[in-house]
Motif scaffolding. Structure first.
Motif, short mmCIF file in Angstrom:
data_model
loop_
_atom_site.label_atom_id
_atom_site.label_comp_id
_atom_site.label_asym_id
_atom_site.label_seq_id
_atom_site.Cartn_x
_atom_site.Cartn_y
_atom_site.Cartn_z
N LYS A 285 0.60 -1.29 -0.12
CA LYS A 285 -0.09 -0.09 -0.12
C LYS A 285 0.90 1.27 -0.14
O LYS A 285 1.78 1.38 0.78
N GLU A 286 0.57 2.10 -0.91
CA GLU A 286 1.43 3.32 -1.06
C GLU A 286 1.26 4.31 0.23
O GLU A 286 0.08 4.15 0.78
N PRO A 287 2.15 5.15 0.66
CA PRO A 287 2.10 5.93 1.84
C PRO A 287 0.77 7.03 1.68
O PRO A 287 0.52 7.47 0.61
N THR A 288 0.20 7.15 2.92
CA THR A 288 -0.81 8.05 3.01
C THR A 288 -0.73 8.69 4.54
O THR A 288 0.28 8.46 5.19
N SER A 289 -1.38 9.55 4.73
CA SER A 289 -1.17 10.57 6.08
C SER A 289 -2.34 11.11 6.50
O SER A 289 -3.24 11.59 5.64
N ASP A 290 -2.64 11.36 7.72
CA ASP A 290 -3.95 11.83 8.06
C ASP A 290 -3.77 13.44 8.48
O ASP A 290 -4.43 14.08 8.95
N HIS A 291 -2.57 13.97 8.05
CA HIS A 291 -2.21 15.16 8.01
C HIS A 291 -1.02 15.67 7.09
O HIS A 291 -0.22 14.60 6.53
N ASP A 292 -0.64 16.86 7.10
CA ASP A 292 0.22 17.34 6.17
C ASP A 292 1.75 17.02 6.58
O ASP A 292 1.99 17.37 7.61
N ARG A 293 2.40 16.36 5.75
CA ARG A 293 3.97 16.22 6.13
C ARG A 293 4.58 16.69 4.88
O ARG A 293 4.55 16.17 3.67
N VAL A 294 5.69 17.66 5.38
CA VAL A 294 6.64 18.09 4.06
C VAL A 294 7.87 18.01 4.86
O VAL A 294 8.44 18.26 5.79
N TYR A 295 8.75 17.38 3.90
CA TYR A 295 10.42 17.17 4.18
C TYR A 295 11.09 18.00 3.16
O TYR A 295 10.69 18.11 1.98
N ILE A 296 12.25 18.53 3.36
CA ILE A 296 13.20 19.05 2.64
C ILE A 296 14.54 18.22 2.81
O ILE A 296 14.88 18.20 3.76
N PHE A 297 15.17 17.89 1.61
CA PHE A 297 16.44 17.15 1.56
C PHE A 297 17.40 18.13 0.58
O PHE A 297 17.07 18.47 -0.46
N SER A 298 18.28 18.75 1.37
CA SER A 298 19.14 19.87 0.84
C SER A 298 20.62 19.39 1.18
O SER A 298 20.98 18.47 1.39
N HIS A 299 21.54 20.48 0.70
CA HIS A 299 22.99 20.25 1.16
C HIS A 299 23.41 21.85 1.61
O HIS A 299 22.46 22.50 1.45
N LYS A 300 24.40 21.64 2.32
CA LYS A 300 24.85 23.09 2.98
C LYS A 300 25.53 23.95 1.70
O LYS A 300 25.68 25.21 2.05
N TYR A 301 26.00 23.31 0.65
CA TYR A 301 26.61 24.10 -0.38
C TYR A 301 26.47 23.32 -1.62
O TYR A 301 26.53 21.94 -1.70
N ALA A 302 26.59 24.02 -2.79
CA ALA A 302 26.44 23.21 -4.09
C ALA A 302 27.65 22.47 -4.75
O ALA A 302 28.88 22.78 -4.03
N ASN A 303 27.65 21.47 -5.21
CA ASN A 303 28.60 20.70 -6.11
C ASN A 303 29.57 21.70 -6.75
O ASN A 303 29.22 22.41 -7.46
N GLY A 304 30.83 21.54 -6.43
CA GLY A 304 31.90 22.34 -6.84
C GLY A 304 32.28 23.62 -6.37
O GLY A 304 33.16 24.36 -6.78
#
Length: 396
Positions: A285-304
């Protein structure tokens, strides 16, 4: 989050790792937890003369297993599969390579070291030698007096050869060992994994699919998924193959940024998301939620990005990714940023979805809107910098 057990590297951390495993067995038994524990035979970390292993007979691999059986052989939390103790692999070639090396020394005692090495390399690339590798594990079983549910790890299988293995050799080796061992897997993607895994399943063994987000071994190798592309792709592959045994690659090495457990950079984000993928794999079963869930995946600086005056290794990843798990659709935006598709806003459906952005300097935030009103705003505590003062390439 749905993990069924831990495997301890035998023995990274030496005596302390063994003591930690004792504690975990004690906790699982006292709390009657449905959680299984076992070991991974890591040749590079085995010290046969350590105080806890020294009393046991046999080679280093045997000593580690004897210790496990002696200390926890009767525990309901010792990992078993098909009634056999499950032993996970890590570069499983080494017991077999040692067997081959000893064989060559016995049969070619007067040959030069170069000739002996050439013969070892030849055997490591042929079924003749692969049978010897299998025998190394059969000898361990005979010495200890029981059969095991081996997960044979193909990582590093041709490491150290002075010759190139024949084309397609790793796929042939996978099919060969899948007929000799109940499970075959690897640590990272090494070779054509789809072909390897299908060969393993076709031969009747379980394919132990590696799961990972990144690996940051400074000074040696750095690999990172663009956004969560690897995570999504690996789990989709595991669901469709299908894969019935999975090794979530972590070791919880925080300095290598492989940790699945919550950490300073990833907080609980990667931990949460992996729980969703595990449940999806187990239930279909694909993920579901009873409330809004937001995630950010980032980095501290750009490549190079330069780190003057220091030298630094970079990674392949150069993306920001926003993951949402919503009970109903919503409009999202990242103020001041455009997606890789050039959008300033996008519509996120109910369930799990994602959007990616170029990794450029500046704050990183996400707003969730319904009926034109912002209902949720998430600000990353780590803006993307163009002035890093030290190397720190793990995802935030």
């Amino acid at each position: 989050i749905g993990l069924d057990g831990f495997t301890f590297d035998a023995w990274a951390g030496g005596e302390g790792a063994m003591q930690q495993m004792d504690v975990m067995f004690d906790i699982c038994e006292k709390e009657k937890l449905p959680f299984e524990l076992t070991i991974t035979l890591d040749t590079s970390c085995i010290d046969s003369n350590s105080p806890s292993l020294k009393p046991y007979p046999g080679n280093g691999w045997e000593k580690c297993i004897r210790w496990l059986l002696d200390k926890h052989g009767n525990s309901p939390n010792l990992a078993r599969r098909d009634g056999k103790v499950l032993i996970m692999g890590y570069q499983s070639v080494w017991p077999g390579q040692y067997y081959i090396s000893q064989y060559v020394k016995r049969t070619m005692p007067d040959a030069s070291k170069a000739a002996q090495k050439a013969e070892e390399d030849r055997l490591r690339c042929t079924e003749e030698g692969w049978r010897m590798m299998v025998q190394a594990y059969r000898d361990i079983e005979k010495s200890i007096g029981q059969k095991f549910y081996w997960e044979f790890c193909l990582s590093g299988f041709f490491y150290g050869l002075d010759r190139q293995p024949p084309p397609g050799a790793i796929v042939k080796a996978a099919a060969f060992f899948a007929k000799e061992f109940p499970a075959v897997g690897m640590f990272l993607w090494e070779g054509p994994v789809p072909e390897i895994s299908k060969a393993v399943v076709a031969a009747g063994a379980e394919w132990c699919h590696p799961m990972k987000m990144q690996y940051e071994n400074f000074g040696w190798m750095q690999v990172a998924s663009p956004g969560l592309n690897w995570v999504r792709g690996d789990w989709a592959y595991a669901r469709t193959l299908p894969c019935t045994l999975i090794q979530q690659i972590t070791w919880n090495d925080y300095h290598e940024c492989t940790n699945l457990s919550p950490g300073y950079n990833t907080r609980y984000a990667y931990y949460d998301i992996m729980g969703e993928f595990i449940r999806w794999w187990k239930t279909g079963k694909e993920p579901t939620s009873d409330h809004d869930r937001v995630y950010i995946f980032s980095h501290k600086y750009a490549n190079g990005t330069r780190m003057f005056p220091f030298k630094a290794m970079s990674r392949a990843d150069n993306l920001i990714e926003v993951v949402t798990i919503l009970p109903r659709p919503a409009t999202l935006r990242s103020p001041g940023r455009k997606t890789t598709d050039g959008e300033t806003e996008w519509e996120a459906p109910a369930g799990m979805s994602y959007k990616q952005f170029p990794l450029t300097p500046g704050p990183v935030a996400v707003e969730l809107l319904r009926d034109g009103k912002v209902e949720v705003r998430l600000d990353s505590p780590e803006p993307v910098s163009d002035r890093p003062f030290r190397q720190d390439t793990g995802k935030v």
